[in-house]
Design a protein around this motif. Structure first.
Motif, PDB file in Angstrom:
ATOM      1  N   CYS A  81       3.651   3.286  -0.635  1.00 15.11           N
ATOM      2  CA  CYS A  81       3.941   1.918  -0.173  1.00 15.11           C
ATOM      3  C   CYS A  81       5.400   1.594  -0.469  1.00 15.11           C
TER       4      CYS A  81
ATOM      5  N   GLY B 293       3.871   7.474  -8.470  1.00 13.45           N
ATOM      6  CA  GLY B 293       3.254   8.725  -8.045  1.00 13.45           C
ATOM      7  C   GLY B 293       4.284   9.624  -7.390  1.00 13.45           C
ATOM      8  N   ASP B 294       5.046   9.067  -6.488  1.00 13.15           N
ATOM      9  CA  ASP B 294       6.079   9.797  -5.745  1.00 13.15           C
ATOM     10  C   ASP B 294       7.120  10.383  -6.714  1.00 13.15           C
TER      11      ASP B 294
ATOM     12  N   GLY C 183      -0.881   3.374  -4.584  1.00 10.42           N
ATOM     13  CA  GLY C 183      -1.227   2.271  -3.695  1.00 10.42           C
ATOM     14  C   GLY C 183      -1.584   2.767  -2.297  1.00 10.42           C
ATOM     15  N   LEU C 184      -0.669   3.520  -1.689  1.00  6.78           N
ATOM     16  CA  LEU C 184      -0.842   3.906  -0.280  1.00  6.78           C
ATOM     17  C   LEU C 184      -2.152   4.659  -0.045  1.00  6.78           C
TER      18      LEU C 184
HETATM   19  C1  LIG Z   1       2.413  16.564   0.063  1.00  5.98           C
HETATM   20  C2  LIG Z   1       1.636  15.284  -0.040  1.00  5.98           C
HETATM   21  N1  LIG Z   1       0.703  15.171  -1.005  1.00  5.98           N
HETATM   22  C3  LIG Z   1       0.003  14.031  -1.133  1.00  5.98           C
HETATM   23  C4  LIG Z   1       0.201  12.990  -0.265  1.00  5.98           C
HETATM   24  C5  LIG Z   1      -0.620  11.737  -0.406  1.00  5.98           C
HETATM   25  N2  LIG Z   1       0.113  10.623  -0.981  1.00  5.98           N
HETATM   26  C6  LIG Z   1       0.806   9.769  -0.204  1.00  5.98           C
HETATM   27  S1  LIG Z   1       1.532   8.521  -1.080  1.00  5.98           S
HETATM   28  C7  LIG Z   1       0.900   9.125  -2.537  1.00  5.98           C
HETATM   29  C8  LIG Z   1       1.152   8.423  -3.838  1.00  5.98           C
HETATM   30  C9  LIG Z   1       1.538   7.005  -3.684  1.00  5.98           C
HETATM   31  O1  LIG Z   1       1.676   6.384  -4.921  1.00  5.98           O
HETATM   32  P1  LIG Z   1       3.034   5.850  -5.479  1.00  5.98           P
HETATM   33  O2  LIG Z   1       4.110   6.856  -5.347  1.00  5.98           O
HETATM   34  O3  LIG Z   1       2.779   5.359  -6.861  1.00  5.98           O
HETATM   35  O4  LIG Z   1       3.440   4.686  -4.474  1.00  5.98           O
HETATM   36  P2  LIG Z   1       2.752   3.315  -4.075  1.00  5.98           P
HETATM   37  O5  LIG Z   1       1.985   3.608  -2.818  1.00  5.98           O
HETATM   38  O6  LIG Z   1       1.870   2.877  -5.205  1.00  5.98           O
HETATM   39  O7  LIG Z   1       3.911   2.405  -3.842  1.00  5.98           O
HETATM   40  C10 LIG Z   1       0.142  10.283  -2.313  1.00  5.98           C
HETATM   41  C11 LIG Z   1      -0.549  11.055  -3.366  1.00  5.98           C
HETATM   42  C12 LIG Z   1       1.182  13.139   0.745  1.00  5.98           C
HETATM   43  N3  LIG Z   1       1.479  12.163   1.604  1.00  5.98           N
HETATM   44  N4  LIG Z   1       1.889  14.299   0.835  1.00  5.98           N
END
Ligand SMILES: Cc1ncc(C[n+]2csc(CCOP(=O)(O)OP(=O)(O)O)c2C)c(N)n1
Ligand code: SF4
Length: 291
Positions: free
Chosen positions: A52, A95-96, A126-127
């Motif tokens: 997100c 997470g990213d 989140g996403l």
């Molecule tokens: C190679 C790969 N692995 C896993 C994913 C799935 N994925 C997309 S966003 C994400 C994590 C999002 O969490 P965060 O970085 O904390 O961001 P937020 O959405 O909370 O802002 C994951 C595991 C992906 N898109 N690509």
């Protein structure tokens, strides 16, 4: 020269975050802060991975890259060393940045690449709809940890400090005044600057920081470092502060650490000037000719 305003930094894209998400406040603060920095708009670039938080570049009326999961530091490094005049910003989630991208974050920090990192920490994915993240607390119950997470969380500030970051700070999404001051200082810093922004994901982790970040209690439970005699050049003091957590301690906010060391991009360009002609280099020494 015309003075830019928040509007100049707002894109025409429809913002697709959930109503009430902390990301809105961070976006608004960034759009309000940039005009005062006096950086030409065409020299500003936001780079993101996936999540997100990573939608941030769409909403900024600047140049931007929405890249692959965890790899914003890599793209940003390439950009900064080839176009050193640019002001390069990274928008990333916990997470990213700290799961799939932790290795990449480590290296952009230890190399002291002159990029500015906004780490939106909502302690959740989140996403992808609420799985536990590397910053989720031990025992966190989520869809991927129904019996409670058994992982010890990463402390982003301690990670950044020990990786060698030369500017390490923490802010809260809703505290625009403090966030604006820290973003300004980060923009003016020469080197890798990282700001952990505690961000409320009101859908999957609502109130994660409420017990100390809520406006009603914030002043007693948070310690604004700029109001204390904290010496931001003292690494040991910064590390100690990075360990301070509520309720044992007030939660430190603001700049924990700042140091001046040569940046990777500056040493990179001075080295390439010295290395001479690439063809000569390749033909130097023991070479074969294939006929
Ligand atoms: C190679 C790969 N692995 C896993 C994913 C799935 N994925 C997309 S966003 C994400 C994590 C999002 O969490 P965060 O970085 O904390 O961001 P937020 O959405 O909370 O802002 C994951 C595991 C992906 N898109 N690509
Ligand atoms: S899922 Fe959470 S982090 Fe993502 S937009 Fe919605 S409230 Fe924000």
């Amino acid at each position: 020269m015309t003075t830019l305003t928040r509007k100049d930094f707002s894109s025409d894209q429809e913002v697709r975050w959930c109503p009430g998400c902390g990301d809105y406040a961070i976006l608004a603060t960034m759009q309000r802060t940039l005009p005062a920095l006096g950086i030409p708009k065409e020299n500003i670039v936001f780079v993101s991975g996936i999540g997100c938080a990573a939608r941030f570049p769409y909403y900024m009326n600047t140049y931007g890259f929405h890249t692959i999961h965890g790899r914003a530091p890599t793209i940003a490094t390439g950009l900064k060393i080839t176009r050193p005049e640019l002001s390069v910003w990274i928008a990333t989630g916990d997470g990213d940045a700290l799961s799939i991208g932790a290795n990449h974050l480590l290296h952009v920090l230890r190399r002291n690449v002159d990029v500015k990192i906004l780490l939106f920490n909502n302690e959740i994915y989140g996403l992808t709809k609420g799985q536990y993240s590397p910053t989720s607390e031990k025992g966190k119950i989520t869809k991927t940890s129904p019996a409670g997470s058994r992982d010890n969380p990463i402390n982003p500030l301690a990670f950044a400090l020990t990786a060698g970051a030369t500017f390490v700070a923490r802010c809260i999404d809703t505290d625009a005044k403090n966030l604006q001051a820290v973003i300004t200082a980060a923009a003016q810093h020469k080197g890798a600057a990282i700001i952990e922004i505690l961000q409320n994901c009101n859908i999957f982790n609502d109130g994660a920081f409420a017990e100390f970040a809520d406006k009603a209690v914030r002043n007693e439970r948070v310690r604004y470092l700029q109001d204390t005699d904290h010496d931001t050049t003292n690494f040991d003091a910064a590390y100690l502060l990075s360990q301070h957590a509520y309720p044992e301690h007030a939660v430190p906010m603001g700049i924990l650490y700042q140091a001046e060391t040569p940046t990777y991009d500056a040493t990179f360009s001075s080295q390439s000037e010295k290395s001479g002609d690439l063809k000569d280099l390749l033909r130097k020494g023991y070479v074969w000719e294939i006929k």
